[in-house]
Enzyme design. Structure first.
Site, mmCIF file in Angstrom:
data_model
loop_
_atom_site.group_PDB
_atom_site.id
_atom_site.type_symbol
_atom_site.label_atom_id
_atom_site.label_comp_id
_atom_site.label_asym_id
_atom_site.label_seq_id
_atom_site.Cartn_x
_atom_site.Cartn_y
_atom_site.Cartn_z
ATOM 1 N N LEU A 110 4.222 -3.156 8.149
ATOM 2 C CA LEU A 110 2.784 -3.286 7.931
ATOM 3 C C LEU A 110 2.549 -2.954 6.456
ATOM 4 O O LEU A 110 2.931 -1.882 5.983
ATOM 5 C CB LEU A 110 2.027 -2.308 8.836
ATOM 6 C CG LEU A 110 0.527 -2.526 9.084
ATOM 7 C CD1 LEU A 110 0.245 -3.945 9.543
ATOM 8 C CD2 LEU A 110 0.004 -1.527 10.089
ATOM 9 N N ASP A 111 1.978 -3.881 5.720
ATOM 10 C CA ASP A 111 1.815 -3.718 4.273
ATOM 11 C C ASP A 111 1.025 -2.462 3.918
ATOM 12 O O ASP A 111 0.181 -2.010 4.714
ATOM 13 C CB ASP A 111 1.115 -4.949 3.682
ATOM 14 C CG ASP A 111 1.975 -6.196 3.738
ATOM 15 O OD1 ASP A 111 3.202 -6.056 3.822
ATOM 16 O OD2 ASP A 111 1.409 -7.307 3.697
ATOM 17 N N PRO A 112 1.263 -1.903 2.722
ATOM 18 C CA PRO A 112 0.579 -0.667 2.315
ATOM 19 C C PRO A 112 -0.949 -0.741 2.413
ATOM 20 O O PRO A 112 -1.593 0.232 2.803
ATOM 21 C CB PRO A 112 1.023 -0.482 0.862
ATOM 22 C CG PRO A 112 2.371 -1.119 0.814
ATOM 23 C CD PRO A 112 2.276 -2.312 1.720
ATOM 24 N N GLY A 113 -1.522 -1.889 2.067
ATOM 25 C CA GLY A 113 -2.978 -2.010 2.101
ATOM 26 C C GLY A 113 -3.551 -2.168 3.495
ATOM 27 O O GLY A 113 -4.766 -2.064 3.688
ATOM 28 N N ALA A 114 -2.688 -2.408 4.471
ATOM 29 C CA ALA A 114 -3.132 -2.608 5.852
ATOM 30 C C ALA A 114 -3.109 -1.299 6.626
ATOM 31 O O ALA A 114 -2.418 -0.348 6.258
ATOM 32 C CB ALA A 114 -2.238 -3.633 6.543
#
Length: 295
Positions: free
Chosen positions: A37-41
């Site tokens: 899960l991407d850092p911004g998510a």
């Protein structure tokens, strides 16, 4: 410690950051996540602990659900708002036009993985090439979008949100960029919440702060490994059969009740005290239930 802890990942944390903290709070060195899960998510990130890590490649429910925010009129190198802006233009998409194209992206579609992704090409991650300023040739991948629902759209700001249910490997960033292109504009993702993964939802998830508090009280109780496999039917065996099966010996199908008869069918095997023993797989040619995975 064996089992699954479902974390509600906070923003600006990588998936590996979360794994490291779960290791720290649980004291279990063997741990891994079920999908980056991407850092911004933010949102659902199941963490496998101990013997549950054996399940990483055989989890039957790999579909995921998201709520994504987006804006039209802006394109970035990462396809999300946290990247470098490459292009800005006036956008005049109407809600009617947006609704008209969304259904075109449901079903089986092809996606080009973004350069800023964990896909491997030539032994290196794409994001490693991207950070070095190198763009490499990528192959399109087939993914399935089960549904897209428009939750909101403001024509003045050209921003809105969608709910997406999709197969493993679907890039929501790419989906938004492709939708924008279909509407003759550009677009990028501005926020992402994973609402479901591996059969777990946000209701099943706890925060890292909550996990830390449970750790300090010595009250961490992970979900069972079996909770990953509830889509499979359950079979209860006798004490003798349980002993035989745990030792890796197959069981005669003719002596079992409630077992699927399709070759390759998988079931959860329990003993008479309702303890989960392992997963079994049907071998119709030999007429047996074989050990599939023991935890």
């Amino acid at each position: 410690m064996n089992g699954i802890i479902v974390i509600n990942k906070p923003k600006d944390f990588t998936s590996f950051d979360v794994v490291a903290l779960v290791r720290k709070y649980t004291g279990e060195k063997k741990a891994g996540h079920t999908g980056t899960l991407d850092p911004g998510a933010v949102g659902v990130l199941p963490i496998l602990l101990g013997s549950a890590t054996k399940a990483q490649d055989i989890i039957p429910v790999s579909d995921k659900s998201y709520i994504a925010d987006f804006v039209f009129g802006k394109a970035t190198d990462t396809l999300d708002i946290w990247g470098k802006v490459l292009k800005e233009r006036e956008s005049h998409v109407t809600e009617e036009a947006l609704r008209a194209v969304l259904h075109d992206f449901e079903g089986e579609i092809e996606q080009l993985p973004p350069m800023y992704s964990a896909v491997s090409v030539g032994g290196r991650r794409l994001y490693e090439y991207a950070r070095a300023g190198i763009e490499v040739e990528r192959k399109k991948r087939r993914v399935t979008v089960y549904s897209i629902e428009l939750l909101s759209f403001d024509e003045e700001s050209q921003s809105g949100s969608i709910a997406v249910s999709c197969s493993k490997g679907t890039y929501i960033r790419t989906l938004i960029a492709d939708i924008a292109e279909r509407l003759s504009t550009v677009g990028c993702m501005t926020g992402l919440v994973r609402t479901a993964a591996c059969g777990y939802t946000l209701k099943d998830a706890i925060t890292l702060d909550e996990l830390k508090e449970l750790s300090e009280k010595n009250e961490i109780v992970p979900r069972t490994v079996e909770s990953l496999f509830t889509v499979y039917p359950m079979l209860t065996v006798s004490d003798k059969q349980a002993h035989r099966f745990k030792n890796g010996n197959p069981l005669d199908l003719s002596r079992l009740k409630g077992v699927p008869r399709e070759d390759g069918a998988i079931c959860r095997v329990h003993d008479r005290e309702d303890h989960f023993l392992s997963l079994g797989v049907v071998d119709t040619e030999k007429g047996v239930l074989k050990l599939y995975k023991y935890f």
